[in-house]
Design a protein around this motif. Structure first.
Motif, PDB file in Angstrom:
ATOM      1  N   MET A 114     -57.017-156.831 -69.064  1.00 53.90           N
ATOM      2  CA  MET A 114     -56.492-156.124 -70.227  1.00 53.90           C
ATOM      3  C   MET A 114     -55.565-155.017 -69.750  1.00 53.90           C
ATOM      4  O   MET A 114     -55.792-154.409 -68.711  1.00 53.90           O
ATOM      5  CB  MET A 114     -57.617-155.552 -71.096  1.00 53.90           C
ATOM      6  N   TYR A 115     -54.512-154.768 -70.527  1.00 52.24           N
ATOM      7  CA  TYR A 115     -53.545-153.717 -70.212  1.00 52.24           C
ATOM      8  C   TYR A 115     -52.864-153.317 -71.512  1.00 52.24           C
ATOM      9  O   TYR A 115     -53.092-153.918 -72.571  1.00 52.24           O
ATOM     10  CB  TYR A 115     -52.538-154.184 -69.161  1.00 52.24           C
ATOM     11  N   ALA A 116     -52.044-152.282 -71.456  1.00 53.04           N
ATOM     12  CA  ALA A 116     -51.426-151.771 -72.684  1.00 53.04           C
ATOM     13  C   ALA A 116     -50.092-151.134 -72.384  1.00 53.04           C
ATOM     14  O   ALA A 116     -49.827-150.684 -71.267  1.00 53.04           O
ATOM     15  CB  ALA A 116     -52.347-150.749 -73.356  1.00 53.04           C
ATOM     16  N   TRP A 117     -49.232-151.101 -73.402  1.00 57.72           N
ATOM     17  CA  TRP A 117     -48.066-150.244 -73.322  1.00 57.72           C
ATOM     18  C   TRP A 117     -48.546-148.799 -73.228  1.00 57.72           C
ATOM     19  O   TRP A 117     -49.701-148.493 -73.547  1.00 57.72           O
ATOM     20  CB  TRP A 117     -47.212-150.414 -74.572  1.00 57.72           C
ATOM     21  N   HIS A 118     -47.678-147.905 -72.816  1.00 58.84           N
ATOM     22  CA  HIS A 118     -48.053-146.499 -72.652  1.00 58.84           C
ATOM     23  C   HIS A 118     -47.704-145.710 -73.907  1.00 58.84           C
ATOM     24  O   HIS A 118     -46.524-145.543 -74.252  1.00 58.84           O
ATOM     25  CB  HIS A 118     -47.334-145.909 -71.436  1.00 58.84           C
ATOM     26  N   ALA A 119     -48.733-145.247 -74.605  1.00 59.09           N
ATOM     27  CA  ALA A 119     -48.589-144.329 -75.736  1.00 59.09           C
ATOM     28  C   ALA A 119     -47.705-144.889 -76.846  1.00 59.09           C
ATOM     29  O   ALA A 119     -46.823-144.209 -77.373  1.00 59.09           O
ATOM     30  CB  ALA A 119     -48.075-142.976 -75.261  1.00 59.09           C
ATOM     31  N   THR A 120     -47.945-146.151 -77.214  1.00 59.58           N
ATOM     32  CA  THR A 120     -47.272-146.740 -78.370  1.00 59.58           C
ATOM     33  C   THR A 120     -48.335-147.222 -79.358  1.00 59.58           C
ATOM     34  O   THR A 120     -49.533-147.230 -79.055  1.00 59.58           O
ATOM     35  CB  THR A 120     -46.387-147.937 -77.976  1.00 59.58           C
ATOM     36  N   ASP A 121     -47.900-147.665 -80.531  1.00 59.50           N
ATOM     37  CA  ASP A 121     -48.828-148.227 -81.511  1.00 59.50           C
ATOM     38  C   ASP A 121     -48.804-149.752 -81.507  1.00 59.50           C
ATOM     39  O   ASP A 121     -49.238-150.393 -82.452  1.00 59.50           O
ATOM     40  CB  ASP A 121     -48.510-147.704 -82.913  1.00 59.50           C
ATOM     41  N   LYS A 122     -48.295-150.334 -80.392  1.00 58.69           N
ATOM     42  CA  LYS A 122     -48.167-151.787 -80.321  1.00 58.69           C
ATOM     43  C   LYS A 122     -49.503-152.494 -80.073  1.00 58.69           C
ATOM     44  O   LYS A 122     -49.636-153.680 -80.338  1.00 58.69           O
ATOM     45  CB  LYS A 122     -47.186-152.175 -79.215  1.00 58.69           C
ATOM     46  N   GLY A 123     -50.487-151.780 -79.521  1.00 55.72           N
ATOM     47  CA  GLY A 123     -51.782-152.386 -79.250  1.00 55.72           C
ATOM     48  C   GLY A 123     -52.035-152.588 -77.774  1.00 55.72           C
ATOM     49  O   GLY A 123     -51.278-152.120 -76.915  1.00 55.72           O
ATOM     50  N   VAL A 124     -53.124-153.298 -77.460  1.00 51.47           N
ATOM     51  CA  VAL A 124     -53.475-153.657 -76.093  1.00 51.47           C
ATOM     52  C   VAL A 124     -53.407-155.167 -75.954  1.00 51.47           C
ATOM     53  O   VAL A 124     -53.501-155.907 -76.947  1.00 51.47           O
ATOM     54  CB  VAL A 124     -54.881-153.141 -75.713  1.00 51.47           C
ATOM     55  N   LEU A 125     -53.257-155.636 -74.723  1.00 52.91           N
ATOM     56  CA  LEU A 125     -53.129-157.066 -74.476  1.00 52.91           C
ATOM     57  C   LEU A 125     -54.253-157.535 -73.569  1.00 52.91           C
ATOM     58  O   LEU A 125     -54.651-156.832 -72.640  1.00 52.91           O
ATOM     59  CB  LEU A 125     -51.785-157.393 -73.813  1.00 52.91           C
ATOM     60  N   GLU A 142     -52.710-162.030 -75.462  1.00 48.32           N
ATOM     61  CA  GLU A 142     -53.122-161.796 -76.839  1.00 48.32           C
ATOM     62  C   GLU A 142     -53.098-160.303 -77.143  1.00 48.32           C
ATOM     63  O   GLU A 142     -53.703-159.509 -76.422  1.00 48.32           O
ATOM     64  CB  GLU A 142     -54.523-162.364 -77.075  1.00 48.32           C
ATOM     65  N   ILE A 143     -52.413-159.934 -78.203  1.00 44.87           N
ATOM     66  CA  ILE A 143     -52.302-158.529 -78.600  1.00 44.87           C
ATOM     67  C   ILE A 143     -53.386-158.204 -79.623  1.00 44.87           C
ATOM     68  O   ILE A 143     -53.636-158.971 -80.547  1.00 44.87           O
ATOM     69  CB  ILE A 143     -50.917-158.236 -79.202  1.00 44.87           C
ATOM     70  N   PHE A 144     -54.027-157.068 -79.405  1.00 45.67           N
ATOM     71  CA  PHE A 144     -55.123-156.651 -80.279  1.00 45.67           C
ATOM     72  C   PHE A 144     -55.004-155.157 -80.529  1.00 45.67           C
ATOM     73  O   PHE A 144     -54.707-154.390 -79.612  1.00 45.67           O
ATOM     74  CB  PHE A 144     -56.481-156.969 -79.614  1.00 45.67           C
TER      75      PHE A 144
END
Length: 446
Positions: A114-125, A142-144
């Motif tokens: 699992m990983y995520a964009w930094h400080a966005t509202d796009k979610g985690v993957l 998969e984005i959640f």
């Protein structure tokens, strides 16, 4: 439980202090000269998405990083042979080292990341292999978005950063993932079907009354059985002038202080950081703190953290919990120098608390690997204590380096028959977490 105390060996030199981090110190370092390998020549990672590398068996390590073009790349390494395989699972994701993937191995033998964009509202993957530990079998990302209307109502800020996944075998192999998500606070989501769905979502800790800009930083550790250990701060040291260090652990549906006092059940979340056990209470004289690593062995938690009496004076500390006295035994390891980002001339450093960093050998908490400034360059050292952190034997891993070596890490879940691998970043350039050119190096301990 007292810390590991090994029998002294006459040939080893133990130091009461390491002296100034900017002075030459050849007489205090024992020869080590390990062979340094390059795993990749394009990759960087932060230290708040972990485990960033795991052993899957005695001869395979899975890890990952963010490339210069922002791609999320996975690697599978056989440390015995040096054979490595790579898989770019998200090309040109985002140029930011905070986005590095974290890993755990699921009960069926597959690898979950699992990983995520930094400080966005796009979610985690998230992503899971379909063929055991074969990283080429990662499927679609998969984005959640781990949120509910109730959470957003009570903690009205939606921003996603970091992921920290753990499987607890003694909780029916549930998958627990922590990150900084709703409310800009530490969050927890739980899956009962190995990450296919998420049955429960929580904000773990928050200030009262809630403020949307406060952000405790957390490091996590688990052996994969029953507990998840947590160390955390009041917030970011750039914001909190007296940033302190706290500890608690999760077990059996509740959070607990170091002495076994219950903080709250899952249903009682969130708690305040001050509800946990204070490890270091910061003050202006001794400096604000930040956190590096936490592990546990035979019931004793061990912690590595930094104090910053000045932004150019980072001090490394080693702490363990004395259960008999119900106190934390805290020892300064050494002065570590200043920040490692290369501040452009005429500009003010944006991240003055970015220390070279430290990591434990989880199987031997009396062994640590750290990065400190020596003659203006950050070098990696192995340090061993036989007296609970009062004195240290020093072995140089890198010496007289032309480039900075920072953020060391030992992969988690090391089998007993596996050799210890130490990985770190070598910086050809590191101006900022969105402006870097780094490689991933490693050694295999004999």
């Amino acid at each position: 439980m007292k810390p590991i105390l090994l029998l002294p060996v006459l040939s080893l030199v133990f130091l009461l202090a390491c002296g100034s981090s900017t002075q030459k110190n050849p007489e205090t370092s024992q020869p080590h000269s390990p062979t340094i390998h390059t795993l990749c020549d394009d990759g960087a990672w932060c230290w708040f998405s972990d485990p960033r590398a795991i052993y899957t068996d005695a001869d395979k390590i899975v890890t990952g990083w963010v490339k210069k073009d922002g791609s999320i790349e996975m690697a599978s390494l056989n440390p015995e042979t040096g054979d490595a395989k790579f898989n770019n699972i998200y090309p040109q994701f985002e140029f930011d080292d905070h986005d590095n993937p974290a890993f755990t191995q699921l009960p069926d033998g597959t690898i979950f990341t699992m990983y995520a964009w930094h400080a966005t509202d796009k979610g985690v993957l998230s992503n899971t292999t379909t063929n055991g530990t074969d990283i080429s079998s990662f499927g679609e990302n998969e984005i959640f978005k781990p949120k509910t209307e109730e959470l957003l109502k009570n903690f009205p800020r939606e921003t996603y950063t970091y992921a920290n996944p753990f499987v607890l075998s003694e909780e029916d192999n549930k998958l627990f993932v922590f990150g900084r998500w709703i409310g800009f606070k530490p969050n927890l989501i739980i899956s009962e079907d190995q990450g296919k769905t998420w049955s429960r979502q929580y904000v773990v800790m928050s200030d009262v009354p809630f403020t949307p800009n406060n952000r405790p930083y957390v490091k996590y550790y688990s052996d994969g059985k029953s507990r998840i250990h947590m160390i955390f701060t009041d917030g970011h040291p750039r914001v909190e002038s007296t940033n302190s260090v706290y500890y608690c652990y999760y077990e059996k549906g509740a959070f607990w202080k170091s002495d076994g006092t219950k903080i709250c059940d899952l249903s009682g979340l969130p708690f305040q950081v001050s509800d946990a056990t204070v490890v270091y209470k910061a003050d202006e004289e001794n400096g604000r703190a930040w956190i590096c690593d936490v592990v546990e062995q035979e019931g004793t938690p061990y912690i590595l953290y930094t104090r910053h009496p000045q932004e150019t004076d980072h001090r490394y500390h080693y702490v363990w919990y004395n259960a008999e006295a119900k106190t934390w035994e805290d020892h300064e390891i050494c002065q570590a120098g200043k920040w490692f980002p290369q501040t452009p001339e005429g500009e003010t450093e944006r991240e003055p608390h970015y220390m070279g960093n430290m990591t434990f050998n989880p199987n031997k908490p009396n062994e640590i690997y750290l990065s400190r400034e020596i003659n203006g360059v950050f070098e990696i050292e192995k340090r061993t204590t036989n007296d609970g952190g009062k004195s240290w034997k020093i072995e140089a891993i890198t010496q007289n380096s032309p480039l900075d070596n920072v953020r060391p890490f030992i992969p988690r879940y090391q089998p007993k028959d596996a050799k210890t691998v130490v990985m770190w970043m070598e910086n050809n350039k590191y101006i900022h977490y969105t402006d870097y050119d780094c490689s991933i190096k490693y050694i295999v301990e004999p």
